[in-house]
Design an enzyme around this catalytic site. Structure first.
Site, PDB file in Angstrom:
ATOM      1  N   ASN A   9      -6.108 -77.707 -80.091  1.00 40.08           N
ATOM      2  CA  ASN A   9      -6.052 -78.829 -81.483  1.00 40.08           C
ATOM      3  C   ASN A   9      -5.757 -77.996 -82.662  1.00 40.08           C
ATOM      4  O   ASN A   9      -6.452 -77.266 -83.237  1.00 40.08           O
ATOM      5  CB  ASN A   9      -7.505 -79.253 -81.598  1.00 40.08           C
ATOM      6  N   LYS A  11      -4.862 -78.771 -85.764  1.00 41.92           N
ATOM      7  CA  LYS A  11      -5.393 -79.716 -86.831  1.00 41.92           C
ATOM      8  C   LYS A  11      -4.193 -79.381 -87.834  1.00 41.92           C
ATOM      9  O   LYS A  11      -3.061 -79.584 -87.338  1.00 41.92           O
ATOM     10  CB  LYS A  11      -6.745 -78.736 -87.457  1.00 41.92           C
ATOM     11  N   HIS A  98     -12.362 -87.202 -83.601  1.00 47.22           N
ATOM     12  CA  HIS A  98     -12.525 -86.022 -83.972  1.00 47.22           C
ATOM     13  C   HIS A  98     -13.742 -85.868 -84.959  1.00 47.22           C
ATOM     14  O   HIS A  98     -13.431 -86.563 -85.927  1.00 47.22           O
ATOM     15  CB  HIS A  98     -11.317 -85.037 -84.268  1.00 47.22           C
ATOM     16  N   GLU A 100     -13.697 -84.382 -87.589  1.00 42.24           N
ATOM     17  CA  GLU A 100     -13.257 -83.872 -88.831  1.00 42.24           C
ATOM     18  C   GLU A 100     -12.593 -85.479 -89.365  1.00 42.24           C
ATOM     19  O   GLU A 100     -12.607 -85.859 -90.510  1.00 42.24           O
ATOM     20  CB  GLU A 100     -12.159 -83.038 -88.829  1.00 42.24           C
ATOM     21  N   GLU A 170     -18.226 -82.023 -78.891  1.00 44.14           N
ATOM     22  CA  GLU A 170     -17.956 -80.877 -79.940  1.00 44.14           C
ATOM     23  C   GLU A 170     -19.064 -80.852 -80.903  1.00 44.14           C
ATOM     24  O   GLU A 170     -18.834 -81.638 -81.860  1.00 44.14           O
ATOM     25  CB  GLU A 170     -16.586 -81.097 -80.735  1.00 44.14           C
ATOM     26  N   GLY A 176     -15.453 -74.380 -85.953  1.00 49.13           N
ATOM     27  CA  GLY A 176     -14.693 -73.581 -86.696  1.00 49.13           C
ATOM     28  C   GLY A 176     -15.683 -72.567 -87.542  1.00 49.13           C
ATOM     29  O   GLY A 176     -15.449 -71.903 -88.506  1.00 49.13           O
ATOM     30  N   SER A 216     -15.567 -73.311 -81.501  1.00 47.94           N
ATOM     31  CA  SER A 216     -15.523 -71.878 -81.681  1.00 47.94           C
ATOM     32  C   SER A 216     -15.547 -71.201 -80.150  1.00 47.94           C
ATOM     33  O   SER A 216     -16.016 -70.237 -80.035  1.00 47.94           O
ATOM     34  CB  SER A 216     -16.851 -71.456 -82.229  1.00 47.94           C
TER      35      SER A 216
HETATM   36  P1  PGA Z   1     -12.640 -74.554 -83.282  1.00 48.67           P
HETATM   37  O1  PGA Z   1     -12.213 -76.264 -83.479  1.00 48.67           O
HETATM   38  O2  PGA Z   1     -12.122 -73.883 -81.891  1.00 48.67           O
HETATM   39  O3  PGA Z   1     -11.779 -73.860 -84.356  1.00 48.67           O
HETATM   40  O4  PGA Z   1     -14.145 -74.485 -83.682  1.00 48.67           O
HETATM   41  C1  PGA Z   1     -12.382 -76.859 -82.349  1.00 48.67           C
HETATM   42  C2  PGA Z   1     -12.032 -78.434 -82.598  1.00 48.67           C
HETATM   43  O5  PGA Z   1     -12.243 -78.835 -83.748  1.00 48.67           O
HETATM   44  O6  PGA Z   1     -11.562 -79.175 -81.921  1.00 48.67           O
END
Ligand code: PGA
Length: 253
Positions: A9, A11, A98, A100, A170, A176, A216
């Site tokens: 992903n 982003k 997601h 976010e 998640e 992140g 992460s």
């Molecule tokens: P990350 O993001 O691996 O940077 O934690 C995962 C995601 O948001 O899908």
């Protein structure tokens, strides 16, 4: 048997030159992998890159997806991209819900349910995301929160459609932050979600639905997560922006 899936992903990253060089590198390094229909690799890129990437990824092992879609097919919705438009561009995969999107753009469970329906209506395969915030976990509410997210997202979604869905667990506190859920925490939630899917639909559907962990994931921790029976892959953010890390994650599944 469930497929193993590694999905990146991106982003709202990276800039156009970096994106082109990264996608070319990923394509070159994965081109000769024999996935045998058992493993799949996805890149969920910003909308604006999807069209040029389609040419680069023609005959590739990498499948392309969008990070979101609208709950409408067309009309006066400035700035939105519909599942119908993705279909017309032959982009067949989309992340929906997601955290976010939930946090910054108001995607509530009802909207996520509407987006899922639009995805299915347009033959787009969705990855449905769920996951609790840190305070939910601290207050021991993580199962309740995820249960509500899944039940409400799946209202009036048919058996035929749920079979095409992948669910990504998640935890928001792991995204992140560098703080990954332990393999045991992730597995425990995957089992919980699988049981929930069995209750809503049936055992067979639950056993066959693909589920993966995100938050992460990196080249170091991927292997121990993938060793768990119910974790079928990963949705990877940060580590996916560096080709060597991404390749190591692919190789560890
Ligand atoms: P990350 O993001 O691996 O940077 O934690 C995962 C995601 O948001 O899908």
């Amino acid at each position: 048997m469930r497929k193993k899936i590694i999905a990146g992903n991106w982003k709202m990253n990276p800039n156009v030159n970096e994106a082109l060089s990264l996608i070319n590198e990923l394509e070159n390094k994965t081109h000769n992998l024999s996935l045998n229909g058992k493993k799949e690799i996805y890149v969920f890129a910003p909308y604006i890159y999807l069209y040029p990437f389609k040419t680069i990824l023609d005959n590739s092992n990498i499948k392309l997806g969008a990070q979101n879609c609208s709950q409408f097919n067309n009309g006066a919705y400035t700035g939105e991209i519909s599942a119908l438009m993705l279909k017309e561009m032959s982009v067949n995969n989309c992340i929906i819900g997601h955290s976010e999107r939930r946090q910054y753009f108001g995607d509530c469970d009802l909207v996520i349910n509407q987006k899922l329906k639009k995805a299915f209506e347009n033959d787009i395969t969705p990855i449905l995301c769920c996951g609790e915030k840190l305070e939910d976990r601290k207050n021991n509410l993580h199962f309740k929160v995820v249960e509500k997210q899944i039940i409400e997202a799946l209202i009036d979604i048919s058996k035929e459609d749920i079979k095409k869905t992948t669910i990504a667990y998640e935890p928001v506190w792991a995204i992140g932050t560098g703080e990954t859920a332990t393999p045991e925490q992730a597995e425990e939630m995957h089992v919980f979600i699988r049981n929930l899917v069995a209750k809503i639909y049936d055992e067979e559907i639950a056993n066959n639905i693909c589920m993966f962990y995100g938050g992460s994931v990196n080249a170091k921790n991927a292997k121990s997560l993938f060793a768990k029976e119910n974790i079928d892959g990963a949705l990877v953010g940060g580590a996916f922006l560096k080709a060597p890390d991404f390749l190591e994650i692919i190789n560890s599944i």
